[in-house]
Design a protein around this motif. Sequence first.
Motif, PDB file in Angstrom:
ATOM      1  N   MET A 282       0.849  -1.185   0.000  1.00 30.78           N
ATOM      2  CA  MET A 282       0.000   0.000   0.000  1.00 30.78           C
ATOM      3  C   MET A 282       0.892   1.245   0.000  1.00 30.78           C
ATOM      4  N   PRO A 283       0.656   2.189  -0.911  1.00 31.17           N
ATOM      5  CA  PRO A 283       1.480   3.402  -0.930  1.00 31.17           C
ATOM      6  C   PRO A 283       1.355   4.172   0.384  1.00 31.17           C
ATOM      7  N   HIS A 284       2.446   4.773   0.806  1.00 33.96           N
ATOM      8  CA  HIS A 284       2.442   5.523   2.060  1.00 33.96           C
ATOM      9  C   HIS A 284       1.390   6.636   2.031  1.00 33.96           C
ATOM     10  N   VAL A 285       1.210   7.269   0.871  1.00 33.67           N
ATOM     11  CA  VAL A 285       0.234   8.354   0.756  1.00 33.67           C
ATOM     12  C   VAL A 285      -1.186   7.857   1.043  1.00 33.67           C
ATOM     13  N   ALA A 286      -1.502   6.609   0.726  1.00 33.01           N
ATOM     14  CA  ALA A 286      -2.827   6.050   1.020  1.00 33.01           C
ATOM     15  C   ALA A 286      -3.024   5.934   2.526  1.00 33.01           C
ATOM     16  N   LYS A 287      -1.974   5.511   3.225  1.00 31.53           N
ATOM     17  CA  LYS A 287      -2.058   5.415   4.689  1.00 31.53           C
ATOM     18  C   LYS A 287      -2.206   6.804   5.309  1.00 31.53           C
ATOM     19  N   GLU A 288      -1.495   7.783   4.749  1.00 28.61           N
ATOM     20  CA  GLU A 288      -1.598   9.158   5.245  1.00 28.61           C
ATOM     21  C   GLU A 288      -3.010   9.705   5.032  1.00 28.61           C
ATOM     22  N   LEU A 289      -3.579   9.469   3.855  1.00 28.77           N
ATOM     23  CA  LEU A 289      -4.932   9.939   3.570  1.00 28.77           C
ATOM     24  C   LEU A 289      -5.932   9.268   4.504  1.00 28.77           C
ATOM     25  N   HIS A 290      -5.812   7.974   4.694  1.00 27.97           N
ATOM     26  CA  HIS A 290      -6.699   7.233   5.595  1.00 27.97           C
ATOM     27  C   HIS A 290      -6.632   7.825   7.010  1.00 27.97           C
ATOM     28  N   GLN A 291      -5.438   8.072   7.491  1.00 28.09           N
ATOM     29  CA  GLN A 291      -5.242   8.644   8.830  1.00 28.09           C
ATOM     30  C   GLN A 291      -5.875  10.035   8.920  1.00 28.09           C
ATOM     31  N   ALA A 292      -5.652  10.865   7.898  1.00 31.23           N
ATOM     32  CA  ALA A 292      -6.215  12.214   7.894  1.00 31.23           C
ATOM     33  C   ALA A 292      -7.741  12.182   7.896  1.00 31.23           C
ATOM     34  N   LEU A 293      -8.339  11.260   7.142  1.00 30.52           N
ATOM     35  CA  LEU A 293      -9.798  11.145   7.106  1.00 30.52           C
ATOM     36  C   LEU A 293     -10.352  10.714   8.456  1.00 30.52           C
ATOM     37  N   MET A 294      -9.641   9.839   9.163  1.00 31.01           N
ATOM     38  CA  MET A 294     -10.063   9.442  10.513  1.00 31.01           C
ATOM     39  C   MET A 294      -9.957  10.628  11.470  1.00 31.01           C
ATOM     40  N   GLU A 295      -8.838  11.349  11.410  1.00 28.19           N
ATOM     41  CA  GLU A 295      -8.633  12.491  12.309  1.00 28.19           C
ATOM     42  C   GLU A 295      -9.670  13.579  12.099  1.00 28.19           C
ATOM     43  N   ARG A 296     -10.139  13.749  10.879  1.00 31.63           N
ATOM     44  CA  ARG A 296     -11.121  14.787  10.568  1.00 31.63           C
ATOM     45  C   ARG A 296     -12.562  14.305  10.730  1.00 31.63           C
ATOM     46  N   GLY A 297     -12.750  13.036  11.117  1.00 28.40           N
ATOM     47  CA  GLY A 297     -14.084  12.510  11.363  1.00 28.40           C
ATOM     48  C   GLY A 297     -14.851  12.096  10.116  1.00 28.40           C
TER      49      GLY A 297
ATOM     50  N   LYS B 298     -12.863   6.016  13.408  1.00 34.44           N
ATOM     51  CA  LYS B 298     -11.512   5.754  13.918  1.00 34.44           C
ATOM     52  C   LYS B 298     -11.224   4.253  13.967  1.00 34.44           C
ATOM     53  N   GLN B 299     -12.274   3.423  13.897  1.00 35.21           N
ATOM     54  CA  GLN B 299     -12.108   1.969  13.869  1.00 35.21           C
ATOM     55  C   GLN B 299     -11.997   1.440  12.436  1.00 35.21           C
ATOM     56  N   SER B 300     -12.050   2.323  11.475  1.00 37.86           N
ATOM     57  CA  SER B 300     -11.986   1.918  10.072  1.00 37.86           C
ATOM     58  C   SER B 300     -10.648   1.238   9.782  1.00 37.86           C
ATOM     59  N   PRO B 301     -10.691   0.022   9.221  1.00 39.70           N
ATOM     60  CA  PRO B 301      -9.418  -0.664   8.929  1.00 39.70           C
ATOM     61  C   PRO B 301      -8.641   0.038   7.832  1.00 39.70           C
ATOM     62  N   GLU B 302      -7.332  -0.098   7.880  1.00 38.44           N
ATOM     63  CA  GLU B 302      -6.486   0.463   6.830  1.00 38.44           C
ATOM     64  C   GLU B 302      -6.914  -0.098   5.481  1.00 38.44           C
ATOM     65  N   PRO B 303      -6.914   0.720   4.432  1.00 36.00           N
ATOM     66  CA  PRO B 303      -7.369   0.218   3.119  1.00 36.00           C
ATOM     67  C   PRO B 303      -6.443  -0.864   2.567  1.00 36.00           C
ATOM     68  N   GLU B 304      -7.071  -1.793   1.855  1.00 31.65           N
ATOM     69  CA  GLU B 304      -6.328  -2.857   1.156  1.00 31.65           C
ATOM     70  C   GLU B 304      -6.161  -2.517  -0.320  1.00 31.65           C
ATOM     71  N   ILE B 305      -7.054  -1.645  -0.810  1.00 34.29           N
ATOM     72  CA  ILE B 305      -7.076  -1.303  -2.226  1.00 34.29           C
ATOM     73  C   ILE B 305      -6.982   0.217  -2.350  1.00 34.29           C
ATOM     74  N   PHE B 306      -6.065   0.669  -3.180  1.00 36.86           N
ATOM     75  CA  PHE B 306      -5.867   2.093  -3.431  1.00 36.86           C
ATOM     76  C   PHE B 306      -5.962   2.310  -4.933  1.00 36.86           C
ATOM     77  N   LEU B 307      -6.945   3.104  -5.358  1.00 41.81           N
ATOM     78  CA  LEU B 307      -7.125   3.395  -6.780  1.00 41.81           C
ATOM     79  C   LEU B 307      -6.998   4.894  -6.999  1.00 41.81           C
ATOM     80  N   ALA B 308      -6.208   5.271  -7.976  1.00 43.70           N
ATOM     81  CA  ALA B 308      -6.099   6.671  -8.381  1.00 43.70           C
ATOM     82  C   ALA B 308      -6.570   6.742  -9.826  1.00 43.70           C
ATOM     83  N   ASN B 309      -7.736   7.326 -10.037  1.00 44.76           N
ATOM     84  CA  ASN B 309      -8.301   7.464 -11.380  1.00 44.76           C
ATOM     85  C   ASN B 309      -8.100   8.894 -11.858  1.00 44.76           C
ATOM     86  N   VAL B 310      -7.528   9.046 -13.037  1.00 45.36           N
ATOM     87  CA  VAL B 310      -7.341  10.371 -13.627  1.00 45.36           C
ATOM     88  C   VAL B 310      -8.281  10.491 -14.821  1.00 45.36           C
ATOM     89  N   TYR B 311      -9.093  11.547 -14.807  1.00 40.33           N
ATOM     90  CA  TYR B 311     -10.046  11.826 -15.877  1.00 40.33           C
ATOM     91  C   TYR B 311      -9.567  13.049 -16.639  1.00 40.33           C
TER      92      TYR B 311
END
Length: 138
Positions: A9-24, A28-41
């Motif tokens: 898992m890219p470090h940036v995905a873990k950082e985003l997950h943590q930031a989303l938990m901190e901001r509510g 906070k019990q949400s498990p770390e993501p297993e799948i990270f998708l970056a779609n560019v349109y």
Amino acid sequence: SRSFEPEPMPHVAKELHQALMERGAISKQSPEPEIFLANVYEKGQYTLNHVDKPYIRRPLVVTTLLSDGDMMFAKKLQRRGKDQKVPFFEGARGGQALSLKLPRRSTLVLEGKAANEVEHAINAVTDRRMSILLRNAK
């Protein structure tokens, strides 16, 4: 035969997950993501109408970057004016649809009926847009 080995898992995905938990935005019990998708349109690109498969755990988390997007929701969506240069979705057979603006640097969390019972799609973008999806499979 070679077996599939997913990339770490890219470090940036873990950082985003943590930031989303901190901001509510997510539990906070949400498990770390297993799948990270970056779609560019690119300008004019869109997503087709769909309901995410049930093997993807809820909630569905979508972070919008670079530019705004419009997500459409309806029990059943259809593409309006297939000959249009800019695809736009509407409720099928005259059904009602809801348009939700996804501002740049926003996160949408879908669960319940919005994730399980209605279709969603992204209308064609007018500027380059990126969506980051954090997922877990059942």
